[in-house]
Design a protein around this motif. Sequence first.
Motif, PDB file in Angstrom:
ATOM      1  N   ALA A  48       0.823  -1.211   0.000  1.00  0.00           N
ATOM      2  CA  ALA A  48       0.000   0.000   0.000  1.00  0.00           C
ATOM      3  C   ALA A  48       0.859   1.265   0.000  1.00  0.00           C
ATOM      4  CB  ALA A  48      -0.931   0.007   1.217  1.00  0.00           C
ATOM      5  N   ALA A  49       2.045   1.196   0.594  1.00  0.00           N
ATOM      6  CA  ALA A  49       2.922   2.367   0.663  1.00  0.00           C
ATOM      7  C   ALA A  49       3.572   2.679  -0.679  1.00  0.00           C
ATOM      8  CB  ALA A  49       4.000   2.147   1.725  1.00  0.00           C
ATOM      9  N   VAL A  50       3.868   1.650  -1.471  1.00  0.00           N
ATOM     10  CA  VAL A  50       4.644   1.849  -2.705  1.00  0.00           C
ATOM     11  C   VAL A  50       4.044   2.897  -3.638  1.00  0.00           C
ATOM     12  CG1 VAL A  50       5.392   0.734  -4.857  1.00  0.00           C
ATOM     13  CG2 VAL A  50       5.887  -0.331  -2.655  1.00  0.00           C
ATOM     14  N   PRO A  51       2.756   2.815  -4.038  1.00  0.00           N
ATOM     15  CA  PRO A  51       2.271   3.833  -4.985  1.00  0.00           C
ATOM     16  C   PRO A  51       2.345   5.252  -4.430  1.00  0.00           C
ATOM     17  CG  PRO A  51       0.487   2.317  -4.341  1.00  0.00           C
ATOM     18  CD  PRO A  51       1.737   1.825  -3.716  1.00  0.00           C
ATOM     19  N   ARG A  52       2.137   5.397  -3.135  1.00  0.00           N
ATOM     20  CA  ARG A  52       2.212   6.725  -2.516  1.00  0.00           C
ATOM     21  C   ARG A  52       3.663   7.209  -2.467  1.00  0.00           C
ATOM     22  NH1 ARG A  52      -1.823   3.676  -0.449  1.00  0.00           N
ATOM     23  NH2 ARG A  52      -3.826   4.666  -0.014  1.00  0.00           N
ATOM     24  N   LEU A  53       4.569   6.289  -2.131  1.00  0.00           N
ATOM     25  CA  LEU A  53       5.989   6.649  -2.109  1.00  0.00           C
ATOM     26  C   LEU A  53       6.484   7.005  -3.505  1.00  0.00           C
ATOM     27  CD1 LEU A  53       7.396   3.991   0.382  1.00  0.00           C
ATOM     28  CD2 LEU A  53       7.198   6.461   0.774  1.00  0.00           C
ATOM     29  N   VAL A  54       6.011   6.291  -4.514  1.00  0.00           N
ATOM     30  CA  VAL A  54       6.426   6.582  -5.891  1.00  0.00           C
ATOM     31  C   VAL A  54       6.033   8.003  -6.269  1.00  0.00           C
ATOM     32  CG1 VAL A  54       5.988   6.029  -8.330  1.00  0.00           C
ATOM     33  CG2 VAL A  54       6.490   4.194  -6.705  1.00  0.00           C
ATOM     34  N   ARG A  55       4.812   8.408  -5.930  1.00  0.00           N
ATOM     35  CA  ARG A  55       4.378   9.782  -6.240  1.00  0.00           C
ATOM     36  C   ARG A  55       5.285  10.804  -5.557  1.00  0.00           C
ATOM     37  NH1 ARG A  55      -0.659   7.431  -5.906  1.00  0.00           N
ATOM     38  NH2 ARG A  55      -1.040   8.083  -3.762  1.00  0.00           N
ATOM     39  N   LEU A  56       5.573  10.580  -4.288  1.00  0.00           N
ATOM     40  CA  LEU A  56       6.447  11.501  -3.562  1.00  0.00           C
ATOM     41  C   LEU A  56       7.861  11.488  -4.139  1.00  0.00           C
ATOM     42  CD1 LEU A  56       5.336  10.709   0.100  1.00  0.00           C
ATOM     43  CD2 LEU A  56       4.896  12.821  -1.181  1.00  0.00           C
ATOM     44  N   ALA A  57       8.366  10.292  -4.434  1.00  0.00           N
ATOM     45  CA  ALA A  57       9.719  10.154  -4.976  1.00  0.00           C
ATOM     46  C   ALA A  57       9.840  10.843  -6.332  1.00  0.00           C
ATOM     47  CB  ALA A  57      10.090   8.679  -5.077  1.00  0.00           C
ATOM     48  N   GLN A  58       8.846  10.673  -7.164  1.00  0.00           N
ATOM     49  CA  GLN A  58       8.878  11.316  -8.478  1.00  0.00           C
ATOM     50  C   GLN A  58       8.817  12.829  -8.363  1.00  0.00           C
ATOM     51  OE1 GLN A  58       5.638   9.232 -10.426  1.00  0.00           O
ATOM     52  NE2 GLN A  58       7.079   7.854 -11.454  1.00  0.00           N
ATOM     53  N   ALA A  59       8.236  13.324  -7.272  1.00  0.00           N
ATOM     54  CA  ALA A  59       8.187  14.769  -7.029  1.00  0.00           C
ATOM     55  C   ALA A  59       9.499  15.284  -6.432  1.00  0.00           C
ATOM     56  CB  ALA A  59       7.023  15.108  -6.105  1.00  0.00           C
ATOM     57  N   GLY A  60      10.441  14.375  -6.152  1.00  0.00           N
ATOM     58  CA  GLY A  60      11.746  14.790  -5.652  1.00  0.00           C
ATOM     59  C   GLY A  60      11.968  14.597  -4.169  1.00  0.00           C
ATOM     60  N   ASN A  61      11.073  13.927  -3.467  1.00  0.00           N
ATOM     61  CA  ASN A  61      11.198  13.725  -2.025  1.00  0.00           C
ATOM     62  C   ASN A  61      12.290  12.683  -1.742  1.00  0.00           C
ATOM     63  OD1 ASN A  61      10.664  12.374   0.584  1.00  0.00           O
ATOM     64  ND2 ASN A  61       8.946  13.783   0.692  1.00  0.00           N
ATOM     65  N   ALA A  62      13.404  13.117  -1.166  1.00  0.00           N
ATOM     66  CA  ALA A  62      14.554  12.245  -0.935  1.00  0.00           C
ATOM     67  C   ALA A  62      14.232  11.100   0.023  1.00  0.00           C
ATOM     68  CB  ALA A  62      15.735  13.051  -0.403  1.00  0.00           C
ATOM     69  N   ARG A  63      13.452  11.376   1.033  1.00  0.00           N
ATOM     70  CA  ARG A  63      13.104  10.306   1.988  1.00  0.00           C
ATOM     71  C   ARG A  63      12.332   9.193   1.287  1.00  0.00           C
ATOM     72  NH1 ARG A  63       9.154  10.639   7.219  1.00  0.00           N
ATOM     73  NH2 ARG A  63       9.647   8.584   8.046  1.00  0.00           N
ATOM     74  N   ALA A  64      11.346   9.566   0.462  1.00  0.00           N
ATOM     75  CA  ALA A  64      10.570   8.573  -0.280  1.00  0.00           C
ATOM     76  C   ALA A  64      11.460   7.824  -1.265  1.00  0.00           C
ATOM     77  CB  ALA A  64       9.413   9.249  -1.010  1.00  0.00           C
ATOM     78  N   GLN A  65      12.377   8.521  -1.909  1.00  0.00           N
ATOM     79  CA  GLN A  65      13.297   7.878  -2.843  1.00  0.00           C
ATOM     80  C   GLN A  65      14.148   6.826  -2.128  1.00  0.00           C
ATOM     81  OE1 GLN A  65      15.259  11.395  -4.237  1.00  0.00           O
ATOM     82  NE2 GLN A  65      13.767  11.764  -5.876  1.00  0.00           N
ATOM     83  N   GLY A  66      14.665   7.178  -0.972  1.00  0.00           N
ATOM     84  CA  GLY A  66      15.477   6.234  -0.214  1.00  0.00           C
ATOM     85  C   GLY A  66      14.683   5.023   0.244  1.00  0.00           C
ATOM     86  N   LEU A  67      13.467   5.261   0.687  1.00  0.00           N
ATOM     87  CA  LEU A  67      12.626   4.150   1.114  1.00  0.00           C
ATOM     88  C   LEU A  67      12.298   3.226  -0.057  1.00  0.00           C
ATOM     89  CD1 LEU A  67      10.198   5.930   3.598  1.00  0.00           C
ATOM     90  CD2 LEU A  67      12.094   4.391   4.147  1.00  0.00           C
ATOM     91  N   LEU A  68      12.035   3.792  -1.218  1.00  0.00           N
ATOM     92  CA  LEU A  68      11.788   2.962  -2.401  1.00  0.00           C
ATOM     93  C   LEU A  68      13.028   2.152  -2.752  1.00  0.00           C
ATOM     94  CD1 LEU A  68       9.658   5.221  -4.764  1.00  0.00           C
ATOM     95  CD2 LEU A  68       9.011   3.014  -3.784  1.00  0.00           C
TER      96      LEU A  68
END
Length: 175
Positions: A48-68
């Motif tokens: 459930a977290a992955v699609p939300r993290l992908v949106r944040l990561a694609q927007a440049g959120n470093a924390r989400a990128q690292g978690l992905l």
Amino acid sequence: MRRVTRHRRAATIVAAGLVAMVGFGPAVPARAGGTEAFALYARGDYAAAVPRLVRLAQAGNARAQGLLGFLYEYGRGVPQDFVFAAMWYTCAAEQGDATAQYLLGLLYDKGRGVRVDVVLSQKWLILAAAGAAPRDREAYIRIRDAVATKMSIAQIALAQALASQWVPAPRLPVR
């Protein structure tokens, strides 16, 4: 003796990585479901977290990128893929996320998703140790120093030069 040391070292690397994941990256303001994405991750609901993290990561959120990167490295909520792990760690590491820098350094050391490159491994481990939270610093330094034992003096000097010339990238969207 060598086998015990190798297993102990591997256990240290995994433990340090997992400890680091508890507080992965700097706090990022919640935007468009950011709080929910991180809460789902923290609860272990990776799918459930992955699609939300992908949106944040694609927007440049470093924390989400690292978690992905972590999710792809260990195949949690997504198929295990070291190339995607390296890509997401690189995005976060370039923005200055110390945990992503550490984990990217480990990928370069082992050649997972990237070619083995002790100089780049050392560069990222140097930066990770320098920017680590106090609770992580000792573990990062220990691994950085272990990788340095595989290197020539010239390689260590090159890694130090690359680390000293590094400048964090601005937060940029990823496509």
